[in-house]
Design a protein around this motif. Structure first.
Motif, PDB file in Angstrom:
ATOM      1  N   GLN A 112       0.819  -1.200   0.000  1.00 31.07           N
ATOM      2  CA  GLN A 112       0.000   0.000   0.000  1.00 31.07           C
ATOM      3  C   GLN A 112       0.867   1.271   0.000  1.00 31.07           C
ATOM      4  OE1 GLN A 112      -3.680   0.169  -0.057  1.00 31.07           O
ATOM      5  NE2 GLN A 112      -3.025  -1.787  -0.911  1.00 31.07           N
ATOM      6  N   LEU A 159       2.082   2.010  -3.509  1.00 32.80           N
ATOM      7  CA  LEU A 159       1.014   2.603  -4.311  1.00 32.80           C
ATOM      8  C   LEU A 159       0.831   4.079  -3.955  1.00 32.80           C
ATOM      9  CD1 LEU A 159      -1.542  -0.347  -4.148  1.00 32.80           C
ATOM     10  CD2 LEU A 159      -0.206   0.358  -6.142  1.00 32.80           C
ATOM     11  N   GLY A 216       3.425   1.490  -9.220  1.00 30.15           N
ATOM     12  CA  GLY A 216       2.709   0.241  -9.426  1.00 30.15           C
ATOM     13  C   GLY A 216       3.674  -0.908  -9.629  1.00 30.15           C
ATOM     14  N   GLU A 266       0.719  -4.524  -6.846  1.00 26.10           N
ATOM     15  CA  GLU A 266      -0.698  -4.493  -6.471  1.00 26.10           C
ATOM     16  C   GLU A 266      -1.374  -5.854  -6.532  1.00 26.10           C
ATOM     17  OE1 GLU A 266       0.162  -3.676 -10.627  1.00 26.10           O
ATOM     18  OE2 GLU A 266       0.651  -2.512  -8.835  1.00 26.10           O
ATOM     19  N   SER A 295      -1.495  -7.767  -3.165  1.00 29.28           N
ATOM     20  CA  SER A 295      -2.122  -7.094  -2.015  1.00 29.28           C
ATOM     21  C   SER A 295      -2.763  -8.101  -1.067  1.00 29.28           C
ATOM     22  CB  SER A 295      -3.194  -6.118  -2.499  1.00 29.28           C
ATOM     23  OG  SER A 295      -2.638  -5.078  -3.271  1.00 29.28           O
ATOM     24  N   THR A 318      -6.272   1.879 -12.688  1.00 32.55           N
ATOM     25  CA  THR A 318      -5.035   2.322 -12.057  1.00 32.55           C
ATOM     26  C   THR A 318      -4.483   1.172 -11.206  1.00 32.55           C
ATOM     27  OG1 THR A 318      -6.131   3.125 -10.063  1.00 32.55           O
ATOM     28  CG2 THR A 318      -5.943   4.667 -11.927  1.00 32.55           C
ATOM     29  N   ALA A 319      -3.239   1.319 -10.768  1.00 33.91           N
ATOM     30  CA  ALA A 319      -2.648   0.306  -9.897  1.00 33.91           C
ATOM     31  C   ALA A 319      -3.443   0.173  -8.603  1.00 33.91           C
ATOM     32  CB  ALA A 319      -1.193   0.649  -9.607  1.00 33.91           C
ATOM     33  N   GLN A 320      -3.903   1.299  -8.052  1.00 28.14           N
ATOM     34  CA  GLN A 320      -4.691   1.254  -6.824  1.00 28.14           C
ATOM     35  C   GLN A 320      -6.016   0.544  -7.051  1.00 28.14           C
ATOM     36  OE1 GLN A 320      -3.733   2.545  -3.525  1.00 28.14           O
ATOM     37  NE2 GLN A 320      -5.353   1.008  -3.224  1.00 28.14           N
ATOM     38  N   ALA A 331      -5.348  -3.083  -7.072  1.00 31.83           N
ATOM     39  CA  ALA A 331      -5.128  -3.518  -5.691  1.00 31.83           C
ATOM     40  C   ALA A 331      -6.446  -3.649  -4.943  1.00 31.83           C
ATOM     41  CB  ALA A 331      -4.215  -2.532  -4.968  1.00 31.83           C
TER      42      ALA A 331
END
Length: 342
Positions: free
Chosen positions: A103, A106, A111, A114, A117, A215-217, A220
């Motif tokens: 986290q 991120l 990235g 992810e 996670s 997005t990478a988030q 995740a």
């Protein structure tokens, strides 16, 4: 040399293993700096005892009390340490919580991790098992590790090739590297990030969220949602995640199994072998949701063994062996446990 003053005796380990198995260590040392390690291995008293290096305790099954010294790695720290034309290099100490570290990367706008996670454990343990999920393994993103070698007392750096990675395996699980203590890990995260959606379940879940280009988030968050839906939280139900490796068999053996079991779940591997789904095999043998003593198989995922409350290590071992025997009897396939039995 006098015994280290910070060593504690008859130390309870129940809170230090995600299975929640009640056991004690004859001696325990919380390691917050490398000087403590050097002191332990320079002392003949401690060298003569069995030693267990413990991180988050998420890949270990305690089968009883430990008669030696538990070294609990609690080294902390994380930072971006540079990079090259294609990658950023990010380093984290072995004691950092793995999910919190992912986290953090991120949050730095980086990235690459992810897909991993919410995997329990610490950064230092991640290369040992070559942890993997949803189309990504540690070997795909690891740049190097710093290790302490108790055989000569020297700290050295190992690149990814030296780690000898394989499926849920590395040199750290073999004779040549079993005694090495990982101090920190450096990851190579891509400057030109692209979502890794090779894993069909993840790709479908991302699509259902309506993300055209996630997005990478967002990837995740999707992984976290999937894992929370399928897997028990160790803080609520004791477990060590996936208990068995997915067995790899020859193409011929897979073909023979498909003749008898057309619904067999299998995935072709680059080398021509076939990886079978251990959870499916266990489920077909009727173990999902069943208990043996206080140990059981998680009702939502047959690959996960759980501590329903007060289970002993011996009960978990007995359950695992019963499952292995049934899968072998029905399919002729050997299941290998992922956690280290201590």
């Amino acid at each position: 040399m006098q015994p280290l003053s910070s060593v504690q005796y008859q130390f309870p380990l129940q809170s230090l293993n995600t299975f929640g198995i009640a056991a004690h260590a004859h001696a325990y040392l919380r390691v917050t700096n490398t000087e403590q390690l050097i002191g332990v291995y320079a002392d003949a008293h401690w060298r003569a005892l069995p030693r267990l290096v413990l991180g988050g305790g998420s890949n270990v099954l305690l089968t009883g009390d430990f008669s030696g010294l538990v070294l609990h790695l609690a080294l902390e720290g994380k930072q971006v340490v540079g990079g090259n034309e294609t990658h950023h290099f990010v380093r984290a100490a072995a004691g950092e919580n793995w999910h919190a570290f992912v986290q953090w990367t991120l949050a730095q706008g980086l990235g690459g991790l992810e897909n991993l996670s919410l995997i329990p454990g610490t950064v230092g343990a991640s290369p040992i098992q070559n942890i993997g999920a949803y189309g990504l393994e540690i070997k795909d993103v690891l740049h190097c590790v710093t290790v302490f070698d108790p055989r000569d007392g020297i700290t050295r750096t190992m690149n990814a090739a030296a780690c000898g990675f394989a499926y849920r395996d590395s040199v750290f699980k073999r004779e040549a590297g079993r005694d090495l203590v990982i101090l920190d890990v450096t990851f190579a995260l891509p400057r030109s990030w692209q979502p890794n959606l090779r894993y069909a379940e993840l790709a479908q879940a991302v699509a259902e969220q309506g993300y055209a280009v996630p997005t990478a988030q967002q990837v995740a968050d999707t992984v976290i949602a999937i894992r929370r839906r399928k897997l028990p939280d160790p803080a609520v139900i004791g477990n060590a995640g996936s208990f068995f490796k997915n067995p790899v068999v020859s193409r011929a053996q897979c073909a023979a199994l498909l003749e008898r079991f057309p619904a067999l779940v299998h995935h072709a591997q680059p080398d021509g072998s076939e990886k079978l789904a251990a959870g499916w095999l266990i489920d077909q043998c009727g173990w999902k949701g069943r208990n043996l003593g206080a140990a059981g198989v998680y009702p939502k995922q047959a690959l996960v063994l759980v501590n329903n409350g007060g289970a002993t290590g011996a009960e978990v071992v007995a359950l695992a062996q019963a499952i292995q025997a049934d899968v072998m009897a029905k399919y002729g396939v050997a299941l290998e446990a992922e956690p280290v039995f201590v």
